[in-house]
Motif scaffolding. Sequence first.
Motif, PDB file in Angstrom:
ATOM      1  N   ALA A 148      -7.006  -2.287   3.803  1.00  0.00           N
ATOM      2  CA  ALA A 148      -7.888  -2.904   2.811  1.00  0.00           C
ATOM      3  C   ALA A 148      -8.995  -1.924   2.478  1.00  0.00           C
ATOM      4  O   ALA A 148      -9.532  -1.268   3.367  1.00  0.00           O
ATOM      5  CB  ALA A 148      -8.479  -4.207   3.349  1.00  0.00           C
ATOM      6  N   ALA A 159     -11.338  -8.675   4.006  1.00  0.00           N
ATOM      7  CA  ALA A 159     -10.002  -8.651   3.415  1.00  0.00           C
ATOM      8  C   ALA A 159      -8.954  -8.308   4.470  1.00  0.00           C
ATOM      9  O   ALA A 159      -7.881  -8.929   4.528  1.00  0.00           O
ATOM     10  CB  ALA A 159      -9.955  -7.641   2.271  1.00  0.00           C
ATOM     11  N   ALA A 160      -9.255  -7.339   5.315  1.00  0.00           N
ATOM     12  CA  ALA A 160      -8.320  -6.966   6.372  1.00  0.00           C
ATOM     13  C   ALA A 160      -8.095  -8.121   7.342  1.00  0.00           C
ATOM     14  O   ALA A 160      -6.965  -8.386   7.774  1.00  0.00           O
ATOM     15  CB  ALA A 160      -8.850  -5.738   7.121  1.00  0.00           C
ATOM     16  N   THR A 204      -5.528  -4.118  -1.318  1.00  0.00           N
ATOM     17  CA  THR A 204      -4.938  -4.351  -0.001  1.00  0.00           C
ATOM     18  C   THR A 204      -3.481  -3.941  -0.025  1.00  0.00           C
ATOM     19  O   THR A 204      -2.833  -3.946  -1.074  1.00  0.00           O
ATOM     20  CB  THR A 204      -5.043  -5.839   0.401  1.00  0.00           C
ATOM     21  OG1 THR A 204      -4.550  -6.640  -0.679  1.00  0.00           O
ATOM     22  CG2 THR A 204      -6.470  -6.226   0.735  1.00  0.00           C
ATOM     23  N   MET A 215      -5.748 -10.771   5.804  1.00  0.00           N
ATOM     24  CA  MET A 215      -4.340 -10.372   5.885  1.00  0.00           C
ATOM     25  C   MET A 215      -3.799 -10.527   7.299  1.00  0.00           C
ATOM     26  O   MET A 215      -2.685 -11.013   7.498  1.00  0.00           O
ATOM     27  CB  MET A 215      -4.176  -8.919   5.433  1.00  0.00           C
ATOM     28  CG  MET A 215      -4.210  -8.737   3.939  1.00  0.00           C
ATOM     29  SD  MET A 215      -3.632  -7.073   3.505  1.00  0.00           S
ATOM     30  CE  MET A 215      -4.933  -6.090   4.237  1.00  0.00           C
ATOM     31  N   THR A 241       0.746  -1.301   0.000  1.00  0.00           N
ATOM     32  CA  THR A 241       0.000   0.000   0.000  1.00  0.00           C
ATOM     33  C   THR A 241       0.774   1.349   0.000  1.00  0.00           C
ATOM     34  O   THR A 241       1.932   1.394  -0.118  1.00  0.00           O
ATOM     35  CB  THR A 241      -0.975   0.025   1.178  1.00  0.00           C
ATOM     36  OG1 THR A 241      -1.900  -1.000   0.982  1.00  0.00           O
ATOM     37  CG2 THR A 241      -1.736   1.322   1.288  1.00  0.00           C
ATOM     38  N   TRP A 290     -10.080 -12.616  -2.834  1.00  0.00           N
ATOM     39  CA  TRP A 290     -11.316 -11.847  -2.703  1.00  0.00           C
ATOM     40  C   TRP A 290     -12.533 -12.662  -3.135  1.00  0.00           C
ATOM     41  O   TRP A 290     -13.634 -12.461  -2.623  1.00  0.00           O
ATOM     42  CB  TRP A 290     -11.234 -10.594  -3.560  1.00  0.00           C
ATOM     43  CG  TRP A 290     -10.294  -9.546  -3.066  1.00  0.00           C
ATOM     44  CD1 TRP A 290      -8.941  -9.495  -3.281  1.00  0.00           C
ATOM     45  CD2 TRP A 290     -10.623  -8.378  -2.304  1.00  0.00           C
ATOM     46  NE1 TRP A 290      -8.414  -8.367  -2.700  1.00  0.00           N
ATOM     47  CE2 TRP A 290      -9.425  -7.664  -2.095  1.00  0.00           C
ATOM     48  CE3 TRP A 290     -11.818  -7.867  -1.790  1.00  0.00           C
ATOM     49  CZ2 TRP A 290      -9.389  -6.461  -1.388  1.00  0.00           C
ATOM     50  CZ3 TRP A 290     -11.788  -6.673  -1.085  1.00  0.00           C
ATOM     51  CH2 TRP A 290     -10.581  -5.981  -0.887  1.00  0.00           C
ATOM     52  N   ALA A 299      -0.572  -9.085   1.465  1.00  0.00           N
ATOM     53  CA  ALA A 299      -1.781  -8.569   0.833  1.00  0.00           C
ATOM     54  C   ALA A 299      -2.369  -9.581  -0.140  1.00  0.00           C
ATOM     55  O   ALA A 299      -1.797 -10.634  -0.379  1.00  0.00           O
ATOM     56  CB  ALA A 299      -1.501  -7.247   0.156  1.00  0.00           C
TER      57      ALA A 299
END
Length: 277
Positions: A246, A266-267, A154, A270, A54, A95, A89
């Motif tokens: 995310a 998603a977070a 992410t 990770m 990121t 996803w 990520a």
Amino acid sequence: MDGWLTGATRMRIRAIAAIGPIVGVLLLTGCADKSATPFVKPLDEPTGSAPAGTDPVGRPPVPPTGRESTNTPTPRTSAQAQGLAVTLALAPTDWGSEYVRQNTYEFAGETWTDFGPTCAQRTVSIPATVVGQWTRQVQIDNAAATAVTFSGGTGAIVHRDEAGARGQMADSRATGDRCTTRTYTDGTRAECVPVAAPPAFAGVDEAYVEEGVMYPRSSATKPEGTGGPYPYTMVYLRRGDVVLTAYLTGPTPDKAQEAREGAARAARLMLDRLPGS
């Protein structure tokens, strides 16, 4: 696949795809949480496997984190830090089967984004505490869609020490408090809205959520047009010297809840992959 799309649909999908890199650039520019009520329902247990990283901001005082880390981060070489960021990520398959890579899919970033006195986007140097970072961005690519679909991403940023990661989180919060409306270099406008407390993430030192809507330049005076508004949610987690982010952007305002839940899942995925989880 492009041959299946009408001209109008192509234009709308390109419009939201362009939002992805914009949001990715600002993954760590937070709006402060204002409420005390959970904003999403309990999350399902995560499934899947990994990759990515990121982008962030500035530099004010670091407030108390709420829970101090009980683990001393293991010193890492630059190669180890970068390798960790790349594996944390998420790839499209993480996803869901309907997700594919965005055109701008993965990158480390040579600069970060900040906002000046008027809350206009500008670039700044990457903080010296960052030793590894990576970002991956995805979207739902539906050739039969009659409207734009979801776009997300992410990121993982590994700092030299916990103080650096805490500083990054504090900077993001401070920027969010100061700039509830931001303007990007391409004319896109983002408006943060007050959000509830994030869902409980066990095993983190800090967690908060930013939520809002994005208006591409073409829709600045026509928010109900095909150029927006696009609801988005970003989740920010810190554990020790690692910051995870995310985001998910929805196609229409009525998809805001799906964006919230997708970003939170998603977070969580990770976080579950972070060594020591």
